[in-house]
Design an enzyme around this catalytic site. Sequence first.
Site, PDB file in Angstrom:
ATOM      1  CE  LYS A 295      -2.833   2.571   3.090  1.00  0.00           C
ATOM      2  NZ  LYS A 295      -3.612   2.857   4.522  1.00  0.00           N
TER       3      LYS A 295
ATOM      4  CG  ASP B  54      -5.427   8.426   4.767  1.00  0.00           C
ATOM      5  OD1 ASP B  54      -6.179   8.837   3.843  1.00  0.00           O
ATOM      6  OD2 ASP B  54      -5.498   7.517   5.716  1.00  0.00           O
TER       7      ASP B  54
ATOM      8  CE  LYS C 127      -5.923   9.232   7.952  1.00  0.00           C
ATOM      9  NZ  LYS C 127      -6.524   8.161   8.877  1.00  0.00           N
TER      10      LYS C 127
ATOM     11  CG  ASP D 227      -1.792   5.403   5.196  1.00  0.00           C
ATOM     12  OD1 ASP D 227      -1.775   4.332   5.879  1.00  0.00           O
ATOM     13  OD2 ASP D 227      -2.961   5.709   4.636  1.00  0.00           O
TER      14      ASP D 227
ATOM     15  CG  ASP E  46      -9.363   7.579   7.090  1.00  0.00           C
ATOM     16  OD1 ASP E  46      -8.351   7.706   6.328  1.00  0.00           O
ATOM     17  OD2 ASP E  46      -9.552   7.740   8.327  1.00  0.00           O
TER      18      ASP E  46
ATOM     19  NE  ARG F  53     -10.405  -0.979   4.472  1.00  0.00           N
ATOM     20  CZ  ARG F  53     -10.982  -1.058   5.595  1.00  0.00           C
ATOM     21  NH1 ARG F  53     -12.039  -1.751   5.824  1.00  0.00           N
ATOM     22  NH2 ARG F  53     -10.359  -0.775   6.737  1.00  0.00           N
TER      23      ARG F  53
END
Length: 496
Positions: free
Chosen positions: A268, A273, A280, A291, A350, A354
């Site tokens: 990933k 992010d 966030k 991230d 967020d 995935r």
Amino acid sequence: MNFSLSSTAITATKTDCLVIGLPEKGEWPASTKAADDALGGLITQLEKTGDLAGKNAAVNTLPLVDQPWQRVIVIGTGKDADRTAASYRKCLAAMVGALKDGPSGSVLIAISDTGFSGDAASTSEDAKLNLIGRILEDQLYTFTDFKSEQPAARKLKKVVVQASDTDKALKNALNLGLATGRGMNYTKDLGNTPPNICHPVWLAEQAQAMAKDNDCIQTEILDEKQMEELGMNTILAVGKGSKQPPRLIVMEYRGGNANDKPYVLVGKGITFDTGGISLKPGEGMDEMKYDMGGSASVFGTMKVIAETQPKINVVAVIAAAENMPDGGASRPGDIVTTLSGMTVEILNTDAEGRLVLCDALTYVKKFDPAAVVDMATLTGACIIALGNQATGLLSNNDELANELLAAGERTGDRAWRLPLWEEYQSQLDSNFADMANIGGRPAGTITAGCFLSRFAKEYRWAHLDIAGTAWNSGKAKGATGRPVPLLVNYLMTHAG
């Protein structure tokens, strides 16, 4: 730094500093006895008077005159009954801490004959030399690229590690440890680089640079147009809100037989992010540059592979994007068609990791993999479950899971397996698409793994959630280089 292996008697080796181990109780290692004899029983005398203690990771420096060494650093190795691989690693870290900013320009490290409990794979001399090499590189790491004033250069330039022999096997063990440490440090460099520099295109450029520097690595970069033509809509959906375009980065190493199936690593690469529209909290958001820790560890592992060139085929795939909120960003409620053809309702922007991984996991089927391991700073729930000690592991194959767990135990880069039971899958049900991208608060790490498992049914697959292990916060803020040791050890067990 110059590293080498020596089997010459320590008393015949002239160096600025000698490092030996001293147990709290029990039999002294041969190197410690030899040093004590050369010093006329000085270590014995200081131990009796209480001026030297063998408590685990205790450090004492003895200045000397008219000896082959200007000083001796005595590292406490603890009691025989308590001495483990973990305590040995702690001793090594304490040793490097004493050396790295000290006055010595050269050092002879004579602690590979220190014994500790464990199986033969982790207590053999070559295993200890591997560990010494790795921890030397790891603990000597600094990141000062963006300091206007650079620290003074270290005096330490030459490190010799004492061993029973200098045969090929022992040299290879030390060199693999050093290479692993350098791979960890490269992972740290990528993670610590600020996000205004480290963005998806920059990451792609690092892969191209690796291929340029290493003929054994082949690189292919897919831009947004190519991904759109393939139907990789979830990676594109994550990157829609950013001025920095996403990239799919592919690196191939073919060191095995032509017909051998490759071992595939998927990382990933969310270079920053914000959470997107599901923004966030501002506090601590600077750490979201980490991230991309999954992709950084893939880079670090490939660096080790390129340097050591084992007889194995390895493919690395990195899904890189920046998750930002603007007028073009994905919204909660959007439905996106993945590369697999399955649809996803994005309930939370967020939960983007995935989304980029699922297209990558579908893409890697083309390589007909022997196994696929993905790694990602995926869920805060993993930190709640396991803290910062263990990486979360989920897998659709028991044999693969056990191999990764064993690699983690051998290296001290440990993982802990969580269940991937069918009962958890229903949490991803959506009224409007084939699945939702979140499953609610319960079992957050597991449902993230369940989501990924739907795209990995055609091969052996494992997922490593490194949200708690990829970086440290607070005063020691910085990338850790994990899980490079685990991955390297796992891959090397499959090398011919």
